[in-house]
Every structure is written in C-alpha cells, then in structure tokens.
Design a protein around this motif. Structure first.
Motif, PDB file in Angstrom:
ATOM      1  N   LEU A  53       0.725  -0.922   0.423  1.00  0.00           N
ATOM      2  CA  LEU A  53      -0.033  -0.434   0.303  1.00  0.00           C
ATOM      3  C   LEU A  53       1.254   1.169  -0.084  1.00  0.00           C
ATOM      4  O   LEU A  53       0.916   2.205  -1.234  1.00  0.00           O
ATOM      5  N   LEU A  54       2.119   1.230   1.063  1.00  0.00           N
ATOM      6  CA  LEU A  54       2.448   2.298   1.061  1.00  0.00           C
ATOM      7  C   LEU A  54       3.866   2.618  -0.643  1.00  0.00           C
ATOM      8  O   LEU A  54       3.950   3.936  -0.673  1.00  0.00           O
ATOM      9  N   ALA A  55       4.198   1.537  -0.995  1.00  0.00           N
ATOM     10  CA  ALA A  55       4.536   1.648  -1.935  1.00  0.00           C
ATOM     11  C   ALA A  55       3.952   2.088  -3.544  1.00  0.00           C
ATOM     12  O   ALA A  55       4.697   3.109  -4.398  1.00  0.00           O
ATOM     13  N   GLN A  66      14.889   4.304  -3.664  1.00  0.00           N
ATOM     14  CA  GLN A  66      15.460   5.097  -2.925  1.00  0.00           C
ATOM     15  C   GLN A  66      15.855   5.207  -0.937  1.00  0.00           C
ATOM     16  O   GLN A  66      16.503   4.741  -0.515  1.00  0.00           O
ATOM     17  N   SER A  67      14.051   4.437  -0.264  1.00  0.00           N
ATOM     18  CA  SER A  67      14.140   4.436   1.118  1.00  0.00           C
ATOM     19  C   SER A  67      13.849   3.321   1.622  1.00  0.00           C
ATOM     20  O   SER A  67      13.722   2.997   3.319  1.00  0.00           O
ATOM     21  N   LEU A  68      12.785   2.441   0.848  1.00  0.00           N
ATOM     22  CA  LEU A  68      12.503   1.195   1.617  1.00  0.00           C
ATOM     23  C   LEU A  68      12.650   0.073   0.565  1.00  0.00           C
ATOM     24  O   LEU A  68      12.316  -0.937   1.332  1.00  0.00           O
ATOM     25  N   SER A  69      13.131   0.226   0.036  1.00  0.00           N
ATOM     26  CA  SER A  69      13.627  -1.127  -0.492  1.00  0.00           C
ATOM     27  C   SER A  69      14.504  -1.820   0.288  1.00  0.00           C
ATOM     28  O   SER A  69      14.014  -3.071  -0.094  1.00  0.00           O
ATOM     29  N   LYS A  70      15.009  -1.309   0.794  1.00  0.00           N
ATOM     30  CA  LYS A  70      16.664  -2.087   1.252  1.00  0.00           C
ATOM     31  C   LYS A  70      16.111  -2.876   2.529  1.00  0.00           C
ATOM     32  O   LYS A  70      16.362  -3.565   2.901  1.00  0.00           O
ATOM     33  N   LEU A  71      14.773  -1.816   3.141  1.00  0.00           N
ATOM     34  CA  LEU A  71      14.192  -2.505   4.037  1.00  0.00           C
ATOM     35  C   LEU A  71      13.522  -3.995   3.506  1.00  0.00           C
ATOM     36  O   LEU A  71      13.161  -5.021   4.822  1.00  0.00           O
ATOM     37  N   CYS A  72      12.849  -3.935   2.794  1.00  0.00           N
ATOM     38  CA  CYS A  72      11.971  -5.045   2.262  1.00  0.00           C
ATOM     39  C   CYS A  72      13.367  -6.491   2.367  1.00  0.00           C
ATOM     40  O   CYS A  72      12.508  -7.517   2.201  1.00  0.00           O
ATOM     41  N   MET A  73      14.349  -6.383   1.773  1.00  0.00           N
ATOM     42  CA  MET A  73      15.386  -7.158   1.529  1.00  0.00           C
ATOM     43  C   MET A  73      15.547  -7.706   3.361  1.00  0.00           C
ATOM     44  O   MET A  73      16.358  -9.266   3.078  1.00  0.00           O
ATOM     45  N   THR A  74      15.703  -6.798   3.945  1.00  0.00           N
ATOM     46  CA  THR A  74      16.307  -6.615   5.405  1.00  0.00           C
ATOM     47  C   THR A  74      15.453  -7.826   5.935  1.00  0.00           C
ATOM     48  O   THR A  74      16.070  -9.027   6.671  1.00  0.00           O
ATOM     49  N   ASN A 108      16.149  -4.974  -9.032  1.00  0.00           N
ATOM     50  CA  ASN A 108      15.951  -3.878  -7.501  1.00  0.00           C
ATOM     51  C   ASN A 108      15.393  -4.816  -7.491  1.00  0.00           C
ATOM     52  O   ASN A 108      16.560  -5.615  -5.892  1.00  0.00           O
ATOM     53  N   VAL A 109      15.060  -6.127  -7.299  1.00  0.00           N
ATOM     54  CA  VAL A 109      15.054  -7.531  -6.489  1.00  0.00           C
ATOM     55  C   VAL A 109      16.138  -8.954  -7.213  1.00  0.00           C
ATOM     56  O   VAL A 109      16.031  -9.191  -5.707  1.00  0.00           O
ATOM     57  N   LEU A 110      15.883  -9.169  -8.113  1.00  0.00           N
ATOM     58  CA  LEU A 110      16.721 -10.482  -8.570  1.00  0.00           C
ATOM     59  C   LEU A 110      17.676 -11.026  -8.498  1.00  0.00           C
ATOM     60  O   LEU A 110      18.694 -11.171  -7.455  1.00  0.00           O
ATOM     61  N   PRO A 111      19.019  -9.606  -7.932  1.00  0.00           N
ATOM     62  CA  PRO A 111      20.276  -9.258  -8.134  1.00  0.00           C
ATOM     63  C   PRO A 111      20.760 -10.063  -6.610  1.00  0.00           C
ATOM     64  O   PRO A 111      21.539 -10.959  -6.216  1.00  0.00           O
ATOM     65  N   LYS A 112      19.156  -8.932  -5.823  1.00  0.00           N
ATOM     66  CA  LYS A 112      20.061  -9.496  -4.218  1.00  0.00           C
ATOM     67  C   LYS A 112      19.053 -10.779  -3.635  1.00  0.00           C
ATOM     68  O   LYS A 112      19.652 -11.444  -2.468  1.00  0.00           O
ATOM     69  N   ILE A 113      18.132 -10.925  -4.484  1.00  0.00           N
ATOM     70  CA  ILE A 113      17.555 -12.812  -4.297  1.00  0.00           C
ATOM     71  C   ILE A 113      18.851 -13.743  -4.837  1.00  0.00           C
ATOM     72  O   ILE A 113      19.035 -14.932  -4.398  1.00  0.00           O
TER      73      ILE A 113
END
Length: 591
Positions: A431-433, A443-451, A483-488
């Motif tokens: 919802l926030l996204a 910029q601000s929330l992507s890192k949280l989702c991976m954490t 943004n997602v697959l490299p981290k996975i």
C-alpha cells in the motif's frame, strides 16, 4: 418399550436403543444419541414420533448442559419429523421445559428453536397452543422462565388478534417491572425488537413508558440495554415524537453516572445518529458527542474516538465543516495526546478519514500536524493505524507533504523489537509503495524489504517473501530485474542455510509474476546452482521450487537444463530429496 424383554417387534428397537443410550452413564453416548434424534424419528415415523418420542423427551429433561443444548437445537428443526406445521405444537412441551433450565446457553437455544417453531404455527394454533406457552413462561415462578419469555413476544405478536395483542403488551409491561434484575435485563434487551412489530399508537402509549422506566432502572446493566432499544424507538417514530419522547432519555443516558451506560451510548452512537436524523443530530447529538470524547473513562473516550469519522460524515453537509472545526476538532486535538494508548489507537484508525471531508487547506493547516504527531507516538499501534490509512490523505494533499515525517516512523516500526509490529508494517508495504511511488520506494524502503528476508523470525521471512510478490505485481518485471532479482541471487550464496531456503521461497512466489523470459534466464540458473547444496533441506526445496516454477519456464530449458538436475536429485541419498525430485519429474512429464 419391550425390546429388552425379547419381543419380536423390530420397530420398537430404535426407541429402546435411544432410551438405553440416554440412560447411559457416559455423557458422550447420551450426546451422540440426542444428535441422532432425526434418524431415530425417521425410523419411528411421524405418528410414533409424536406419541412416543416427544413425550419421552419431555419427561426425561434432566441431564448435562451440553446434552440439553443439543436437544434444544435438534427440536428447532423437527417440524417435518412430527408431520409438518399441523402438528408442530407437539414440540412445545419439551422446548418449554428447556426454556426454564438454569443454564443460559440452553435457554437461549430453546428460545431460538421456539421462535422457529412459532413461525410454523397457523394463526389458530398460535392462539391455542403457542400463546398459552408464552403466558406460562411470562408468569413462571422462576426468573429463568420469565427471561425466556421476553424473547418470544416479537415473533408471536404480529399474527395475533387485537384483544390478545393487548394482553401480550400487558405481560411485557410486567416483565419490564419485574423484581428480578435479570428479567428486566432480558426485557430491555428485547424491547427494541418488540417495538418493531407493535403498532405506532401502542408504541407511544405502551412501549415508550416501558422504555423510560428501564432507562432509569437502578441497575446499570438494565439501563445500558435500554440504549439498544433507543435506536429502534427513534427509527420508528416521526421526528417530533422522537424529540419529545426519546431524546430526554437519550440525553440522560449520555450523561449517566455509570461509565458502562455511557460506553454503550458511545458504541451505538452512529446508529443513534442515523435513527434520529440530521436536525436532532445538529441540535442535540453534537454536544453529546463532545461530552463522550471528553469522558473521564478511557473506555468511553476510545469508543467515541473510533466513531469520529462516521459521525462527521453523517452530519448535515450544510453545517458539516462548522461542526467539525468548532466542536469535534478541539476534542480530537486533545485525544491525540491522550494518556491511554487504546484511545489514541482508536482515533488514529479513523482520523485520516476527516481529510476528504475538510479538504486540502484545512487538512494541511489543522490535520497534518496531528498526523505527524501520531506518526511519532510511542505506541506502535497508533503509528500503524496512521500509516494504514494514508490513502485518505494522499487523495487530498498528495504524499510528498507526508513523506519526510513518514519515513522515520516506517523505519522505526520496521525495526521494532516486537516481531508482530514488524509483521504488521510488512503487510502495509505494498500500500505504501503504491502511495509513495517507485522512485521514493527504491530510495528509502527497498533496503528494508530485503532486510526482512533475513529476519530471525520465520513469520517475518515468510511475510517478506509474499510482500516481494506484491511489489513485483505493482512495479512490474523490469523493476524486479533491476532491484529484486540480483539480491535474491546473492542470497543463494549466503552462508546461512535458512537464508538460502528463503531465497528459494522468494523464487517460488516471484517466478509466477516475473514472466517466462525473466524466470528462465535469471531465476532458473540460481535454482539449478543450488541443487549441489550440502544441506538436504535446501536440495529438496530446490526440487519443490523446480516443480512450482516449471510452468513458467520454456519447454526447451525444461528438457535441456531442468531434467538433468532432477534426475540427479532423484538419485540423492536423502529420501525427501528423492521424493520431491520424482514428483517434479512426473509433474512436468520428464520421468
């Protein structure tokens, strides 16, 4: 009942078995027997059910409460088994006995069944059979029968003759004035229901005096139930009669010495508001609502605070803004810093809803400072409630005005020591996204989702995995590829095997929404590389993942890449790995 004496009459056998089981010391056997009543009745036929089974049940109503409860429930559906509506009155004796027992849940179920049975009666049988039962219960020696009687008036009343109706109203008046508080409570609880079937002239002459008496009862448990009746009364009367006959009592209830009565007024306030209409709301209810928002008891303030948005929405549009700005908002400003967290949390859940009513300028000037204050509140529930309702404000003023204060609050909740708080903020992330937009999110929330994917609590890792899927659905495969697959993929090489398992769980859910090309080219190589993992749990999850994402991989890759890996896993030393590999081979037609 001569089955035990060796008679040849097999038709007696079912009732004999029933009697034996009902007399058994084992409660469960007796309960099972009661639950089989319909089967036994069918075996006996309608005539013997009426002449033998029902009298037997009536004479043997003494048992554990759970058995009586089952009996009361069964009898409510027994009409076809006794021969239809013409004979339904024969069900009244056992149900009447059940309606007088001490256990409340049994009485309530008996009354519920009696109400069903009442509707099956013809008008003639209603007067000759059902009405005498209501009268007997209403004047019974024990309070239990009188409380049960209260629930039967409204179903019987509409189809009775004029003279009988007057008699029924008289009985109900007696119950409203009963010496036992529990009977008066039952009458107060059913007064609104009874009012809906009584003619308007008798509503004014007979029921309103009963309502006023109950609303002034010495017991607060009776007075609070009279508030329920108030909703029905106000909705049935013309406005001038409501003002004259109901409002004085409602004003008293809103200022009652018992907080439980005031709580009931606050809890039912929106129903009351709709029932009395916009004029009385403007003249009377606004000040009453202010009093409830300022009540000394936190429970009352919390109930009223939770109604702020609905109350304001239902105010007459011609005075809506003035009422909110002059009467409601000053109270709301005090509640934002209330000492009780339940009050603040209730308010936070609805305060954003004032924004569309007040418009952009008033929101920015008056509401925004309150939202920002709540975003910094020490109570996580308050912050969560504000964040979960951001879309209301976003539609009015845009998210940018909130984002600077919003981000620190989100980060704090995302890292809260209570895992349930972290779990709640994950659920609001899609919802926030959508509200913040892709740039701000990256910029601000992507890192949280991976954490969250490497959180020490499994429920958080699982929720974070599902969150990724929703984000990919919202932002699209291209965003996922960047943004997602490299981290996975990086997680697949993590030293902690639980994180490698989470990597596979992510691929399971993201593979469906990334599209065939991205899944085949980017995700599949990661899965295949993990087939050599030294932890069996990871290897059998590789087999499961290949089974899940198979439909999203092109056919050529299935045969050239996937089959060889699954064949190797099918020869694995671990039984679970072999099982899931075999399942995957069969599923994709590769065996």
């Amino acid at each position: 009942m001569a089955a035990s004496e060796g008679t040849a009459d097999d038709s007696l056998y079912p009732i004999a078995v029933l009697i034996d089981e009902l007399r058994n010391e084992d409660v469960q056997l007796r309960l099972n027997s009661i639950k089989k009543l319909s089967t036994i009745s069918l075996a006996l036929g309608v005539e013997r059910t009426r002449s033998e089974l029902i009298p037997f049940l009536t004479d043997t109503i003494y048992d554990e409460d759970e058995v009586l409860l089952a009996l009361a429930e069964q009898l409510g559906a027994f009409t076809p088994l006794v021969g239809g509506p013409e004979y339904v009155h024969c069900l009244l004796p056992p149900l009447e006995s059940l309606a007088t027992v001490e256990e409340t849940v049994v009485r309530d179920k008996a009354v519920e069944s009696l109400r069903k049975v009442c509707e099956e009666h013809s008008p003639e049988h209603l007067e000759t059979h059902f009405l005498p039962l209501v009268k007997r219960l209403a004047v019974g020696d024990w309070f239990t029968s009188r409380t049960s009687a209260c629930g039967l008036f409204s179903v019987a009343y509409p189809r009775l003759s004029v003279a009988t109706k007057a008699e029924l109203r008289s009985h109900f008046r007696s119950l409203c004035q009963d010496d036992t508080p529990m009977v008066r409570r039952a009458a107060a609880g059913k007064l609104g229901e009874f009012a809906r079937v009584v003619e308007v002239e008798y509503l004014k002459t007979d029921l309103i005096p009963m309502f006023v008496t109950l609303a002034q009862d010495e017991q607060d448990s009776v007075r609070l139930l009279a508030v329920e009746a108030c909703v029905s009364m106000a909705g049935l009367l013309p406005q001038e009669d409501t003002e004259l006959l109901v409002m004085p009592t409602l004003r008293q209830a809103a200022e009652d010495k018992s907080w439980r009565v005031r709580y009931m007024v606050a809890d039912r306030f929106i129903d009351l508001q709709k029932a009395v209409g916009p004029d009385i709301t403007k003249n009377d209810l606004v000040s009453a609502f202010q009093s409830l928002l300022k009540d000394v008891e936190a429970e009352v303030r919390a109930a009223a605070a939770g109604k702020v948005r609905d109350f304001c929405q239902n105010v007459d549009p011609s005075v809506q803004e003035a009422v909110i700005m002059n009467n409601v908002l000053p109270c709301v400003k005090e509640l934002v810093s209330d000492g009780n967290q339940h009050v603040k949390s209730a308010l936070a859940g609805v305060i954003m809803g004032l924004s569309p009513i007040l418009g952009k300028d008033n929101t920015v000037t008056h509401l925004l400072p309150l939202f920002l204050s709540q975003l910094k509140d020490e109570c996580p529930e308050v912050r969560l409630n504000i964040i979960s309702n951001l879309d209301c404000v976003n539609e009015v003023i845009g998210i940018q005005q909130l984002s600077q204060s919003l981000l620190p609050a989100i980060v704090e909740l995302a890292e809260d020591s209570k895992w349930r708080v972290r779990l709640a903020i994950i659920e609001y992330m899609p919802l926030l996204a959508g509200q913040l937009g892709v740039d701000f999110f990256n910029q601000s929330l992507s890192k949280l989702c991976m954490t969250w994917l490497v959180d020490h609590v499994y429920a958080i890792r699982e929720a974070a995995t599902n969150n990724l899927r929703k984000l990919v659905e919202k932002f699209g495969p291209e965003w996922a590829a960047q943004n997602v697959l490299p981290k996975i993929n990086a997680m697949s090489r993590d030293g902690n095997y639980l994180h490698r398992m989470t990597c596979l769980a992510c691929i399971n859910v993201v593979g469906e929404v990334c599209g065939r090309e991205l899944t085949t080219k980017t995700l599949l190589p990661t899965v295949l590389a993990m087939a050599n993992d030294n932890v069996p749990n990871v290897r059998f999850n590789v087999a499961k993942t290949l089974q899940i994402i198979g439909p999203h991989i092109d056919k050529e890759s299935l045969h050239t890449q996937v089959k060889g890996v699954l064949d190797r896993l099918n020869d694995d030393s671990d039984t679970d790995v072999k099982y899931f590999a075999s399942e995957a081979l069969i599923e994709h037609g590769l065996a």
